[in-house]
Design an enzyme around this catalytic site. Structure first.
Site, short mmCIF file in Angstrom:
data_model
loop_
_atom_site.label_atom_id
_atom_site.label_comp_id
_atom_site.label_asym_id
_atom_site.label_seq_id
_atom_site.Cartn_x
_atom_site.Cartn_y
_atom_site.Cartn_z
CE LYS A 189 16.11 -21.10 4.25
NZ LYS A 189 16.57 -22.42 3.52
CD GLU A 263 5.64 -33.52 10.82
OE1 GLU A 263 6.22 -34.51 11.26
OE2 GLU A 263 4.48 -33.49 10.35
CB CYS A 297 12.50 -37.35 9.38
SG CYS A 297 11.05 -37.85 8.40
CD GLU A 395 17.63 -37.66 12.41
OE1 GLU A 395 17.84 -36.66 12.87
OE2 GLU A 395 16.66 -38.11 11.68
P1 NAP Z 1 18.07 -28.27 9.23
O1 NAP Z 1 19.50 -28.11 9.36
O2 NAP Z 1 17.21 -28.29 10.52
O3 NAP Z 1 17.21 -27.37 8.16
C1 NAP Z 1 16.03 -27.60 7.69
C2 NAP Z 1 15.71 -26.24 7.36
O4 NAP Z 1 15.72 -25.09 8.24
C3 NAP Z 1 16.52 -25.63 6.18
O5 NAP Z 1 15.61 -24.90 5.12
C4 NAP Z 1 17.43 -24.70 6.81
O6 NAP Z 1 18.09 -23.86 5.93
C5 NAP Z 1 16.53 -24.06 7.53
N1 NAP Z 1 17.11 -23.57 8.95
C6 NAP Z 1 18.43 -23.75 9.24
N2 NAP Z 1 18.71 -23.22 10.28
C7 NAP Z 1 17.77 -22.30 10.70
C8 NAP Z 1 17.23 -21.37 11.69
N3 NAP Z 1 18.32 -20.96 12.74
N4 NAP Z 1 16.00 -20.95 11.71
C9 NAP Z 1 15.22 -21.22 10.72
N5 NAP Z 1 15.65 -21.87 9.66
C10 NAP Z 1 16.81 -22.63 9.57
O7 NAP Z 1 18.01 -29.80 8.86
P2 NAP Z 1 18.50 -30.41 7.52
O8 NAP Z 1 19.79 -30.63 7.92
O9 NAP Z 1 18.24 -29.73 6.53
O10 NAP Z 1 17.51 -31.94 7.49
C11 NAP Z 1 17.76 -32.99 8.17
C12 NAP Z 1 16.79 -32.85 9.46
O11 NAP Z 1 15.53 -33.06 9.03
C13 NAP Z 1 16.94 -34.38 10.14
O12 NAP Z 1 17.24 -34.26 11.50
C14 NAP Z 1 15.78 -35.09 9.76
O13 NAP Z 1 15.30 -36.01 10.86
C15 NAP Z 1 14.74 -33.89 9.67
N6 NAP Z 1 13.65 -34.42 8.98
C16 NAP Z 1 12.38 -34.38 9.56
C17 NAP Z 1 11.39 -34.88 8.91
C18 NAP Z 1 10.04 -35.23 9.60
O14 NAP Z 1 8.90 -35.14 8.71
N7 NAP Z 1 9.97 -35.31 10.79
C19 NAP Z 1 11.44 -34.91 7.16
C20 NAP Z 1 12.61 -34.53 6.84
C21 NAP Z 1 13.82 -34.30 7.35
P3 NAP Z 1 19.47 -24.14 5.15
O15 NAP Z 1 19.13 -25.20 4.32
O16 NAP Z 1 19.70 -22.95 4.53
O17 NAP Z 1 20.47 -24.43 6.36
#
Ligand code: NAP
Ligand code: MG
Length: 485
Positions: A189, A263, A297, A395
């Site tokens: 997804k 991650e 990240c 963050e």
């Molecule tokens: P996010 O809100 O956690 O979303 C990540 C993914 O999860 C998206 O596909 C999102 O869908 C989905 N999602 C949202 N709510 C969910 C739920 N309740 N259950 C299952 N899936 C759900 O994060 P983001 O804002 O997209 O990304 C930014 C974050 O990612 C930052 O905190 C960053 O540090 C972290 N990140 C970490 C890494 C690493 O390798 N450690 C790499 C990249 C990013 P939608 O888009 O439809 O909301």
């Protein structure tokens, strides 16, 4: 007579827009069982170009019925896929990698339009690295027993994978390539603001003849991800995204017997010692926090500078900031593109406001005129930051740096480790002994020495503490996708 050129004209910035064609359909379906289809309830969402605020395409929003169909299709494909001779699985991965290279320019344009990152980054980093992940894992497919000597390696089963918007194709490659190499099947997804490159990757799967159901791509919102994570038909969940959602998913999976890797976020320290090569370190700081608009990240968002060189470093940083080009991501000269979404821009702005209210000093230079439409944030840094300030703890996921100073290596270590996160860290020094001492004691999954934000498919990536668990890439990354007996 030829117009007389002034000296300043010679250094004028000439626009260099990427002009290759890249067709985008008006509507995209879910990729289930080898074909695209609409959502079961016909639901659609729109993805924008954040640099223009204009819609790019509509895409289907997967319902729980669609999740069920995708998981069933992955389950049905599993027995044949895992029994395929391993070197044949490897050949599919090689073909995917090669096709990605052949279509690299088109993928780079699509990534930049959908997510806002500069074309030079999607062209030079995202797409080549995604291809490298498929190449690397193609090589492992028939050597898994050698990766874990004395054990026999088999797949885990159907893998649910949820990825964020900051490296859409690269994150898809990080997840899909090891899963397939190990003989698993996948339901992936993508994030709702950047679904297009994952959907186009599905075209590549069709082109190379990947058997139906081996990879399914389910676009949609958070609920689609939640329903995938909760589906009883998956044996493993791999998630990259925010720590908040990661915690929800850990609860969803608890007690179900499903495997989980997370991650998550970070607040990584970048530590500059007075004996470092300062100019290189300044480049490292720039690359650490302003690369991809700080949507990284492992961004080096906390800068620790040894006190005696603090002024020199901040002065050089300010000068370097002035030369960064902010604006149209499709221009090959652009260094800092558009913020991925309005919501993320508001989050970044609110952190900047809080930092000012808490007493930190903001340094933001003007580097040219910004386009009238789109989501923009000029890169900046804060000085006078206290460890208790919000900007030093949380963050931001934007081009905003918190600068702090330290006197001794011991103090740098203590302050660098004083965070709930532990994803990455950077050390800049001329002394090898200092590098070994610091790297061993920093609580971070990746420690870069005299460089920052370098990635490699052969090298494991992942976090400590609230940055998650499990590794992606390298031999260690295979472990999460294998049952060892
Ligand atoms: P996010 O809100 O956690 O979303 C990540 C993914 O999860 C998206 O596909 C999102 O869908 C989905 N999602 C949202 N709510 C969910 C739920 N309740 N259950 C299952 N899936 C759900 O994060 P983001 O804002 O997209 O990304 C930014 C974050 O990612 C930052 O905190 C960053 O540090 C972290 N990140 C970490 C890494 C690493 O390798 N450690 C790499 C990249 C990013 P939608 O888009 O439809 O909301
Ligand atoms: Mg978009």
């Amino acid at each position: 007579m030829a117009k007389k050129l002034k000296f300043s004209d010679a250094w004028k910035y000439a626009e260099a827009p990427e002009s290759a064609p890249c067709a985008i359909a008006s509507e995209y379906g879910l990729f289930i069982d080898g074909d695209y289809r609409p959502a079961s309830d016909g639901g659609l969402m729109t993805t924008l170009n954040p640099a223009t605020e204009k819609p790019l395409a509509q895409f289907a929003v997967g319902t729980s019925q669609d999740v069920d169909d995708a998981v069933k299709s992955a389950r049905a494909a599993l027995p044949k896929w895992k029994r395929l001779p391993a070197k044949e699985r490897g050949k599919y991965l090689f073909r995917i990698a090669r096709r990605l290279q052949e279509r690299a320019r088109e993928f780079a344009i699509l990534e930049t339009k959908d997510g806002g990152k500069p074309i030079k980054e999607s062209r030079d980093v995202d797409i080549p690295e995604a291809a490298k992940h498929f190449f690397y894992h193609a090589g492992w497919a028939d050597k898994l027993d050698y990766a874990f000597p004395g054990r026999s390696a088999g797949p885990v089963g159907v893998c649910g994978q949820i990825i964020p918007w900051n490296f859409p194709l690269l994150m898809a490659a990080w997840k899909i390539a090891p899963a397939l190499a190990c003989g698993n099947t996948v339901v992936l997804k993508p994030a709702e603001t950047t679904p297009l490159t994952a959907l186009r990757l599905a075209e590549v799967f069709q082109e190379v003849g990947l058997p139906r159901g081996v990879v399914n791509i389910l676009t949609g919102a958070g609920e689609t991800g939640a329903s995938l994570a909760a589906h009883p038909g998956i044996q493993k969940l791999a998630f990259t995204g925010s720590t908040d959602v990661g915690k929800i998913l850990a609860k969803t999976v608890a007690g179900t017997g499903k495997r989980l890797t997370l991650e998550l976020g970070g607040k990584s320290p970048n530590i500059i010692f007075s004996d470092a090569a300062i100019d290189q370190a300044v480049e490292g700081i720039i690359n650490g926090i302003y690369f991809n608009q700080g949507h990284v990240c492992c961004a080096g968002s906390r800068l620790f500078v040894q006190e005696s060189i603090l002024e020199e470093v901040t002065t050089k940083l300010e000068i370097r900031l002035k030369s960064l080009r902010v604006g149209d991501p499709m221009d090959k000269n652009t260094d800092v593109g558009a913020i991925n979404s309005k919501g993320q821009l508001n989050t970044i702005r609110s952190y900047i406001r809080t930092a000012k209210e808490e007493g930190a000093r903001h340094c933001q230079v003007s580097n040219g005129k910004l386009p009238s439409k789109g989501y923009w944030c000029r890169p900046s840094f804060f000085t006078g930051v206290q460890p208790s300030h919000t900007i030093a703890q949380e963050e931001i996921f934007g081009p905003v740096l918190a600068v702090m100073s330290f006197r001794t290596p011991e103090e740098a270590l203590k302050r660098a480790n004083n965070t709930p996160y532990g994803l990455a860290a950077g050390i800049w020094t001329d002394k090898g002994a200092k590098i070994f001492e610091m790297a061993a004691r920093l609580k971070a999954g990746v420690v870069w020495c005299n460089t920052y934000n370098r990635f490699d498919a052969t090298s494991p990536f992942g976090g400590f503490k609230e940055s998650g668990f499990g590794r992606e890439g390298g031999r260690q990354g295979l472990r999460a996708y294998l049952e060892l007996v």
